[in-house]
Scaffold this active site. Structure first.
Site, PDB file in Angstrom:
ATOM      1  N   TRP A   1       0.805  -1.157   0.062  1.00  0.00           N
ATOM      2  CA  TRP A   1      -0.031   0.042   0.112  1.00  0.00           C
ATOM      3  C   TRP A   1       0.784   1.307  -0.010  1.00  0.00           C
ATOM      4  CZ3 TRP A   1      -1.943   2.835   4.946  1.00  0.00           C
ATOM      5  CH2 TRP A   1      -1.040   2.447   5.957  1.00  0.00           C
ATOM      6  N   ASP A   2       2.097   1.061   0.415  1.00  0.00           N
ATOM      7  CA  ASP A   2       3.008   2.051   0.393  1.00  0.00           C
ATOM      8  C   ASP A   2       2.969   2.789  -0.993  1.00  0.00           C
ATOM      9  OD1 ASP A   2       3.871   0.247   2.166  1.00  0.00           O
ATOM     10  OD2 ASP A   2       5.953   0.702   1.943  1.00  0.00           O
TER      11      ASP A   2
ATOM     12  N   GLU B   1       0.687  -2.834  12.722  1.00  0.00           N
ATOM     13  CA  GLU B   1       0.816  -4.032  12.548  1.00  0.00           C
ATOM     14  C   GLU B   1       1.133  -4.666  13.771  1.00  0.00           C
ATOM     15  OE1 GLU B   1       3.646  -4.731   9.313  1.00  0.00           O
ATOM     16  OE2 GLU B   1       2.090  -4.679   7.882  1.00  0.00           O
TER      17      GLU B   1
HETATM   18  C1  BGC Z   1       4.844  -1.636   7.689  1.00  0.00           C
HETATM   19  C2  BGC Z   1       4.009  -1.537   6.415  1.00  0.00           C
HETATM   20  C3  BGC Z   1       4.569  -1.435   5.274  1.00  0.00           C
HETATM   21  C4  BGC Z   1       5.605  -2.558   4.970  1.00  0.00           C
HETATM   22  C5  BGC Z   1       6.541  -2.353   3.539  1.00  0.00           C
HETATM   23  C6  BGC Z   1       5.935  -2.616   7.330  1.00  0.00           C
HETATM   24  O1  BGC Z   1       7.079  -2.600   8.270  1.00  0.00           O
HETATM   25  O2  BGC Z   1       4.353  -1.969   8.908  1.00  0.00           O
HETATM   26  O3  BGC Z   1       2.662  -0.687   6.625  1.00  0.00           O
HETATM   27  O4  BGC Z   1       3.766  -1.605   4.227  1.00  0.00           O
HETATM   28  O5  BGC Z   1       6.492  -2.109   6.051  1.00  0.00           O
HETATM   29  O6  BGC Z   1       7.085  -0.930   3.754  1.00  0.00           O
END
Ligand code: BGC
Length: 723
Positions: free
Chosen positions: A321-322, A461
């Site tokens: 989603w970045d 997360e």
């Molecule tokens: C973050 C996610 C992100 C991913 C890739 C993870 O550590 O919690 O939000 O999409 O890294 O950057």
């Protein structure tokens, strides 16, 4: 505009290699030194070249054969940066030109001095082209020089082999060509290197190279150049032939560099955010962000942006989603065609998303949490092994981090709002909105007359498998509302959308004024997080607590509700946002690099410009810090996008509704800020000081703009000052 490392430090070698990567969205070359050093991680990537080795869980972006290595000997002595006699050492990436330069003086053991300069530049228009130059100037006496250079296929992704070597050839004694195929995905790759000198060619152990020996007079210069071309079967039927043909054309380093520098000059003229700040670092950080945004982003709708761009093997080159939430807005307001291309990438992968929904008994499209070339789920099932217990932690993102579906729909609407491009909406947007909205209809469960969304992971997360994550529910509502507004599907479907919207539970403030992040969050115990917050980004908490213990407490990895405040600024009132920002920030470690800059935006919006500035500065240091290993596996793409977001949507104070609103909140350290901003087909120049705002555009078309609550009409120029 320079990223500099003026001391050779083997401990920093991979950080330098990441930060000073050169590229163009099609390819990226890590800034490894020309010599081999023990811990140096070579990296050369072309977007879209993925392969999955048998026995591994997911596809990864293939680390391609090394084209950077160059062995230099002078009077028989091999050159190394570990030599004790090096002076005048300089190494920098000039962000204004995209050129990587290293220069130094070396005294050989025999006592002679030489000036050695290495340059590297990646073409911006001819995307397959990279140029290298070595200049050796004997300062003491005449000498004999020898160089070895070529294409080295002895590479892997952390030990995983992805390439079969099919052919190695030499043409005209100065063009080396290599032909590869990825082992499982069967993509062909043609790599060619044109040298400005010819020598003895050898091909052995997956390596083709030339050895050149030459005498060089004192005060003369030995100039050695390599021009590399890389093509793949994703663009052309015969990449070997294409690479060979391209390399047969004679061209100098200077010619390639001149063209690339012209492209970068155009880029900066149009897209630089110029800051007059007490802290020069702010400007550097913004330049660094824009540079990387530009080199990480493909302009072809078959591809999207990897979390680490094309700068390292981290996250295996996968798309998160970045892209839609953190990176796309820079392009939307600078180069809208690229933003469209990024959404087309999702559109062309609807099949994979529909398949994932079907496999999980949902309707519509459930986009993968991690995506690569095919559009099927690429998230690994397990994290690294716990070497004490032998157990692997399950990664639940693919199973539950479903907000990505609504994030993509959000970006579709963001694009529509900013560009008013009806054609794009009709051709791509509507189907994306329909399939994503259908997903939410089936994802909701009805409980006592209201629709709830159960068992999700929101952006945070460190909180898993919860019901009614506020971010997810609000974004899902926005997704379905947008589909309804755009009248996708038939009247029966519209009724279902209406029913969903009427019944969906949207968490609101409780008696204490708090919005619950999810159904259970506020009832969990709270612990003091200060030591973890001081070391944000290191995930230290996971070494003191088990994952389950972290989940069972009020601990956030990253902005969650604060993300919602950022994306939907009009839903909650000022006081609610303020109270909840304080409450949740207190519980947020910022262990994800996606967190601080978003907090900066929301803090600026509640007029906490200095707090916002602190968080902005911390966000700027996610890659640009002194710690040697924070960027070893690649840059933090979303974090760099978010630095730009914080400047524009935080300090310049832009919010987008039907009209553009500007509530400037420059931090005290900033005297002035100016940038360009694409909005409704117009390119606006925005120039701010602490108390004034000047907007200009080229056309007379009237554009309504709200500044600090009052509506104005911008024709060619609008000048505003705070009374
Ligand atoms: C973050 C996610 C992100 C991913 C890739 C993870 O550590 O919690 O939000 O999409 O890294 O950057």
């Amino acid at each position: 505009m320079k990223i500099e490392f003026n001391q050779f430090d083997e401990e920093m070698i991979n950080k330098e290699a990441t930060l000073m990567t050169t590229g163009n969205g099609y390819l990226g070359v890590r800034a490894v030194h020309e010599e081999k050093y023990r811990n140096q991680d070579q990296g050369f990537f072309v977007r879209g070249i993925f392969d999955q080795t048998v026995g591994t869980e997911t596809a990864e972006l293939v680390n391609l054969p090394d084209i950077t290595e160059l062995e230099l000997r002078i009077n028989g002595e091999i050159f190394s940066l570990n030599s004790p006699q090096i002076t005048d050492y300089q190494r920098f990436l000039d962000l204004s030109t995209g050129e990587l330069v290293r220069s130094l003086k070396w005294q050989t053991e025999q006592g002679d001095w030489f000036k050695i300069t290495n340059k590297r530049i990646v073409s911006q228009k001819k995307k397959e082209q990279i140029a290298f130059q070595l200049i050796v100037e004997p300062l003491s006496r005449d000498c004999t020089l020898s160089v070895k250079a070529g294409i080295d296929g002895q590479v892997s992704n952390g030990g995983n082999q992805h390439l079969i070597e099919r052919d190695l050839r030499v043409y005209d004694e100065c063009v080396l060509v290599a032909d590869y195929e990825t082992i499982e995905s069967h993509l062909s790759l043609g790599l060619a290197m044109r040298l400005n000198k010819s020598g003895a060619i050898s091909a052995k152990n997956r390596k083709i190279q030339t050895s050149i020996q030459e005498a060089c007079q004192r005060k003369d210069a030995f100039v050695f150049e390599k021009v590399v071309y890389v093509y793949s079967s994703l663009e052309t039927d015969d990449p070997f032939k294409a690479a060979k043909k391209a390399a047969q054309q004679e061209i100098t380093y200077e010619e390639i560099a001149a063209a690339a520098k012209e492209s970068w000059a155009e880029f900066w003229l149009a897209h630089r955010v110029v800051i007059d700040s007490e802290n020069a670092f702010d400007q550097l950080a913004l330049d660094f962000s824009c540079y990387h945004l530009q080199i990480m982003t493909p302009d072809d709708p078959q591809f999207s942006v990897a979390a680490k761009g094309l700068t390292g093997e981290g996250y295996k080159g996968h798309v998160f989603w970045d892209t839609e939430i953190f990176i796309l807005p820079f392009f939307l307001h600078n180069k809208p065609a690229i933003a469209k291309s990024l959404l087309k990438y999702r559109y062309f992968r609807l099949a994979g998303a529909k398949e994932k929904a079907r496999q999980n008994d949902y309707q519509g499209a459930l986009f993968p949490w991690e995506s690569a070339l095919t559009g099927y789920e690429e998230t690994p099932k397990y994290a690294a092994i716990n070497i004490r217990t032998g157990k692997r932690q399950i990664i639940s993102s693919a199973a539950a981090e479903h907000h990505i579906v609504a994030d993509i729909a959000y970006a579709v609407m963001d694009l529509y709002q900013a560009t008013a491009d009806q054609e794009f909406m009709d051709q791509y947007g509507k189907e994306l909105l329909k399939e994503t909205a259908l997903f939410w209809l089936s994802r909701g469960v009805e409980v006592n007359g209201r629709i709830e969304i159960h068992d999700v992971i929101g952006p945070d997360e460190y909180t898993e498998h919860v019901d009614n994550n506020a971010y997810t529910n609000y974004l899902a509502a926005h997704n379905v509302r947008s589909a309804l507004e755009q009248q996708v599907g038939d009247p029966k479907l519209h009724q279902q959308f209406e029913y969903f919207l009427e019944h969906l539970y949207l968490p609101n403030i409780n008696a204490e004024g708090l919005i619950p992040q999810d159904d259970t969050f506020l009832s969990k115990p709270v612990i003091d997080l200060s030591t973890y917050k001081e070391q944000a980004g290191n995930q230290l908490i996971l070494s003191d607590y088990s994952r389950q213990e972290v989940i069972d407490q009020q601990i956030l990895k990253q902005a969650d509700l604060v993300m919602l405040f950022y994306l939907q600024p009009y839903v909650f009132d000022f006081a609610t946002i303020k109270q909840n920002l304080y409450y949740y920030e207190d519980r947020t470690i910022h262990d994800s690099s996606l967190s601080k800059a978003i907090h900066a935006i929301v803090a600026a919006r509640i007029h906490e410009a200095e707090w916002a500035y602190e968080m902005f500065q911390a966000a700027c240091k996610i890659d640009l810090n002194d710690l040697p290993h924070t960027s070893d596996e690649g840059i933090h793409g979303a974090a760099l996008g978010a630095v730009w977001l914080a400047a524009i949507f935080g300090f310049a104070g832009i919010t987008k509704n039907k009209v553009l609103e500007i509530n400037p909140q420059l931090p005290k350290a900033w005297k002035r800020m100016s940038f360009q901003f694409h909005w409704k087909g117009e390119n606006m120049a925005i120039d701010l000081t602490q108390d004034t705002l000047v907007l200009t555009k080229k056309t007379k078309k009237k554009l309504p703009i709200v500044i600090e609550g009052a509506t104005y009409s911008l024709e060619e120029k609008l000048e505003w000052s705070r009374k």
